[in-house]
Write an enzyme that holds these catalytic residues in place. Structure first.
Site, PDB file in Angstrom:
ATOM      1  N   GLU A  66       0.820  -1.224   0.000  1.00 18.63           N
ATOM      2  CA  GLU A  66       0.000   0.000   0.000  1.00 18.63           C
ATOM      3  C   GLU A  66       0.847   1.265   0.000  1.00 18.63           C
ATOM      4  O   GLU A  66       0.430   2.300  -0.513  1.00 18.63           O
ATOM      5  CB  GLU A  66      -0.964   0.008   1.188  1.00 18.63           C
ATOM      6  CG  GLU A  66      -2.107  -0.991   1.086  1.00 18.63           C
ATOM      7  CD  GLU A  66      -1.725  -2.394   1.548  1.00 18.63           C
ATOM      8  OE1 GLU A  66      -0.524  -2.611   1.875  1.00 18.63           O
ATOM      9  OE2 GLU A  66      -2.614  -3.262   1.587  1.00 18.63           O
ATOM     10  N   PHE A 128     -11.407  -7.607  13.981  1.00 17.50           N
ATOM     11  CA  PHE A 128     -10.319  -8.059  13.107  1.00 17.50           C
ATOM     12  C   PHE A 128     -10.008  -6.971  12.068  1.00 17.50           C
ATOM     13  O   PHE A 128     -10.897  -6.448  11.413  1.00 17.50           O
ATOM     14  CB  PHE A 128     -10.727  -9.354  12.398  1.00 17.50           C
ATOM     15  CG  PHE A 128      -9.674  -9.839  11.430  1.00 17.50           C
ATOM     16  CD1 PHE A 128      -8.416 -10.204  11.873  1.00 17.50           C
ATOM     17  CD2 PHE A 128      -9.945  -9.900  10.066  1.00 17.50           C
ATOM     18  CE1 PHE A 128      -7.443 -10.621  10.984  1.00 17.50           C
ATOM     19  CE2 PHE A 128      -8.973 -10.327   9.163  1.00 17.50           C
ATOM     20  CZ  PHE A 128      -7.719 -10.689   9.630  1.00 17.50           C
ATOM     21  N   GLN A 129      -8.753  -6.633  11.952  1.00 18.39           N
ATOM     22  CA  GLN A 129      -8.263  -5.618  11.022  1.00 18.39           C
ATOM     23  C   GLN A 129      -8.895  -4.249  11.238  1.00 18.39           C
ATOM     24  O   GLN A 129      -9.146  -3.507  10.303  1.00 18.39           O
ATOM     25  CB  GLN A 129      -8.419  -6.070   9.570  1.00 18.39           C
ATOM     26  CG  GLN A 129      -7.528  -7.275   9.269  1.00 18.39           C
ATOM     27  CD  GLN A 129      -7.377  -7.572   7.798  1.00 18.39           C
ATOM     28  OE1 GLN A 129      -8.311  -7.373   7.026  1.00 18.39           O
ATOM     29  NE2 GLN A 129      -6.200  -8.056   7.409  1.00 18.39           N
ATOM     30  N   LYS A 178     -17.676  -0.935   6.022  1.00 17.57           N
ATOM     31  CA  LYS A 178     -18.068  -1.979   5.073  1.00 17.57           C
ATOM     32  C   LYS A 178     -19.586  -2.042   4.899  1.00 17.57           C
ATOM     33  O   LYS A 178     -20.095  -2.184   3.785  1.00 17.57           O
ATOM     34  CB  LYS A 178     -17.525  -3.328   5.555  1.00 17.57           C
ATOM     35  CG  LYS A 178     -17.776  -4.461   4.565  1.00 17.57           C
ATOM     36  CD  LYS A 178     -17.060  -5.741   4.962  1.00 17.57           C
ATOM     37  CE  LYS A 178     -17.227  -6.809   3.877  1.00 17.57           C
ATOM     38  NZ  LYS A 178     -16.525  -8.054   4.213  1.00 17.57           N
ATOM     39  N   MET A 494      24.004   9.018   2.661  1.00 20.10           N
ATOM     40  CA  MET A 494      23.859  10.321   3.304  1.00 20.10           C
ATOM     41  C   MET A 494      24.149  10.221   4.797  1.00 20.10           C
ATOM     42  O   MET A 494      24.782  11.102   5.385  1.00 20.10           O
ATOM     43  CB  MET A 494      22.447  10.876   3.059  1.00 20.10           C
ATOM     44  CG  MET A 494      22.244  12.268   3.609  1.00 20.10           C
ATOM     45  SD  MET A 494      23.428  13.442   2.930  1.00 20.10           S
ATOM     46  CE  MET A 494      22.498  14.149   1.579  1.00 20.10           C
TER      47      MET A 494
END
Ligand SMILES: Cc1ncc(C[n+]2csc(CCOP(=O)(O)OP(=O)(O)O)c2C)c(N)n1
Ligand SMILES: [Mg+2]
Length: 595
Positions: A66, A128-129, A178, A494
């Site tokens: 993502e 969940f999630q 959802k 760097m």
């Protein structure tokens, strides 16, 4: 690939159509003209993926992480000027977007991030999630929404795109439960967006403009300090006219490279920690700074209390919160940069008509001395290894000013800013504010989607490349033929440079061994790309030209370079810009008259 405008009469036809919330979401995205979405499905967002499957307008690019979707949306937005879109599921999908959202927030990139959320009845139960992505992103979004009523979807999407793309652009998050996507609803597209409290001031105050113009013609040592806001406002033509009209020297920040052609005679280059001596010192010794869409970032000002001590400051920005945030503005101007610059030009013309024309002759002779005496340069390694700056310089020369250059974060980023000539706006994409390693490959992918006919080079570090190179699979499968130059110094260069300079050359955990592991050529091939390797200066042009000739798949060129090369000039962090060094322990030799 252009975003299509909704057909006339659509609104009428759509009136009172019954559909699911998910269908309403996709319909709304079509309505605002979205043509590309980067994302990954999952449980909470699955309902949206079903109607997305049928959309003839929206192409969904299935990424591998993502964060890649988020940076790709940024790259798309930066290359096109339109709002970039990413889509993820709840919980880990959403939290994987966080870095890219923060990046877009810091660099004012217009982006809408859409996330599925657990069903509304489960919100707050540690389902969940479940992650409170709205709470998590509260400080790093311009605005965010949690939608639990499907009837709110069209209005929310319309508002999200409006907010992301207007005023000071930025990321907007829309988290959709959802059950709101699964429920039936009536789709009605709002004819207007009414956002009380959100009315960005675009038209600058004429009194402030007149005062700024008066200062410009009466000052002796003025500088136009141009920031990324000039690019966001698409004000490059206006800027050039103002520069030509006034003869004032111009510096372009890391975020504004390309806003004025590097070849323009008044361009002094980039200011800041790794800026040119001329640009840094011009600001430091100026008597007037006209800041346009810039924010006096610490990387530009150095130690703030010693920054440009003799300068009167005109500060123009569309975001009033930026003005006097770091440096007090004597003349604050709130407005869109294009309008500000156009109005400034008109006001300067009026001054000229009244016989008041700025005389910067003495200033220019001083600036030209600094410019001539301290041009950007680099040493060729004595041991015969490849100079990283040379590789980058050659890519810029061979790919030319029409190509897009997308950098990661580190030494290679600074060299890509220094040693490529930017002649066109929108051709330099990088992560400036957040400094996000891993930006280059996915952002280049998004930029190539937005500009399918352009040559897009990602100039990446070996460290950065290992953070997000999984999107090469996406590029190979989706036919997105980006070119990647890995400037492989086998280290977190760097950080290593700071260890060399400030930690007694104690190289704690900066050696990546990436000239041995992984084999980037094999990695590229495993991803369905062409992999090339180049380790000597004599082979550099041929490697670049070979990469330029391949357009049916992505190419990765592993340039094995000298690891001790350093970025110069440098203003050590936290010190005054007066302390600028042109090489280790070496300050410019100021004339007495310079002081
Ligand atoms: C996500 C992230 N982690 C850590 C850092 C700190 N950091 C800045 S530059 C850099 C080294 C980058 O290495 P590489 O990509 O190889 O570029 P180089 O400097 O060698 O050109 C690191 C670790 C960062 N900017 N971003
Ligand atoms: Mg490196």
């Amino acid at each position: 690939m252009k975003q299509k405008r909704p057909a006339m009469g659509h609104e009428q036809r759509d009136d009172a159509m019954t559909m699911t919330g998910a269908e309403s979401l996709i319909r709304s995205l079509e309505q605002v003209g979205v043509d590309t979405v980067f994302g990954i499905p999952g449980g909470a967002v699955l309902p949206a993926y079903d109607p997305l499957f049928d959309s003839r307008q929206i192409r969904h690019i299935l990424v591998r992480h993502e964060q890649g979707a988020g940076h790709a949306a940024e790259g798309y937005a930066l290359a096109t000027g339109r709002v970039g879109v990413c889509l993820a599921t709840s919980g880990p999908g959403a939290t994987n977007l966080v870095t890219a959202i923060a990046d877009a927030h810091m660099d004012s990139v217009p982006m809408v991030a859409i996330t599925g959320q657990v069903p509304s009845a489960a919100i707050g139960t540690d389902a969940f999630q479940e992650a409170d992505i709205r709470g998590i992103t509260m400080p790093i979004t311009k605005h965010n929404y949690l939608v639990t009523d499907p009837a709110d979807i069209p209005r929310t999407i319309a508002e999200a795109f409006h907010i992301a793309g207007t005023g000071r652009p930025g990321p907007v998050l829309v988290d959709v439960a959802k059950d709101a996507m699964q429920a039936q609803c009536e789709f009605t597209w709002p004819s207007t967006t009414d956002l009380p409290g959100y009315h960005p001031t675009t038209k600058p105050h004429s009194k402030q403009i007149r005062e700024a113009a008066r200062l410009m013609v009466s000052s002796k040592r003025p500088v136009l300090y141009v920031g990324g806001g000039v690019l966001r406002a698409r004000a490059w033509d206006a800027l050039r006219q103002l520069a030509d009209l006034t003869g004032v020297p111009v510096v372009t920040t890391l975020m504004a490279r390309g806003a004025l052609p590097d070849s323009h005679p008044q361009h002094l280059g980039m200011p800041g920690m790794h800026g040119t001596v001329a640009a840094v010192t011009a600001l430091q010794k100026s008597d007037l700074i006209v800041a346009l869409g810039a924010r006096f970032d610490d990387r530009v000002t150095g130690k703030l209390s010693s920054f440009a001590p003799g300068a009167t400051v005109v500060h123009a920005d569309i975001d009033p919160a930026e003005i006097s945030k770091n440096r007090v503005a004597d003349v604050p101007i709130v407005g869109d940069c294009k309008e500000v610059i156009n109005d400034l030009a008109t006001a300067v013309q009026a001054e000229h008509a009244g016989g008041r024309v700025g005389d910067y002759t003495g200033w220019w002779s001083q600036l030209n001395q600094w410019r001539d005496r301290y041009p950007l340069g680099y040493a060729t390694p004595e041991n015969g290894e490849l100079a990283p700056q040379y590789v980058i310089e050659r890519i810029g020369k061979i790919a030319g000013p029409e190509a897009l250059y997308v950098a990661g974060v580190g030494q290679h980023q600074m060299w890509a800013s220094q040693f490529i000539s930017y002649e066109n706006p929108g051709t330099w994409l990088n992560s400036g504010g957040l400094g996000t390693m891993g930006f280059a490959v996915p952002a280049a992918m998004g930029a190539q989607m937005g500009k399918p006919d352009a040559t897009v080079w990602a100039i990446d570090g070996d460290g950065c490349f290992q953070m997000t190179n999984q999107e090469l699979a996406t590029c190979a499968l989706e036919g997105i033929p980006i070119k990647v130059a890995v400037i492989n110094n086998a280290s977190l260069g760097m950080v290593r440079q700071w260890q060399t300079l400030f930690y007694n050359e104690r190289y704690s955990n900066t050696d990546l061994h990436s000239q041995r592991v992984p084999d980037f050529v094999k990695l590229a091939e495993a991803y369905g790309c062409v992999g090339l390797r180049c380790e000597t200066a004599a082979d550099v042009d041929a490697a670049i030209e070979k990469a330029m000739a391949i357009n049916d798949r992505p190419v990765v060129v592993d340039f094995g370079v000298h690891r001790d090369a350093m970025v110069w000039p440098m203003v050590p962090a936290g010190t005054s810009n007066d302390e600028i060094q042109i090489a280790r322990g070496m300050a410019p030799e100021w004339d007495r008259s310079d002081d």
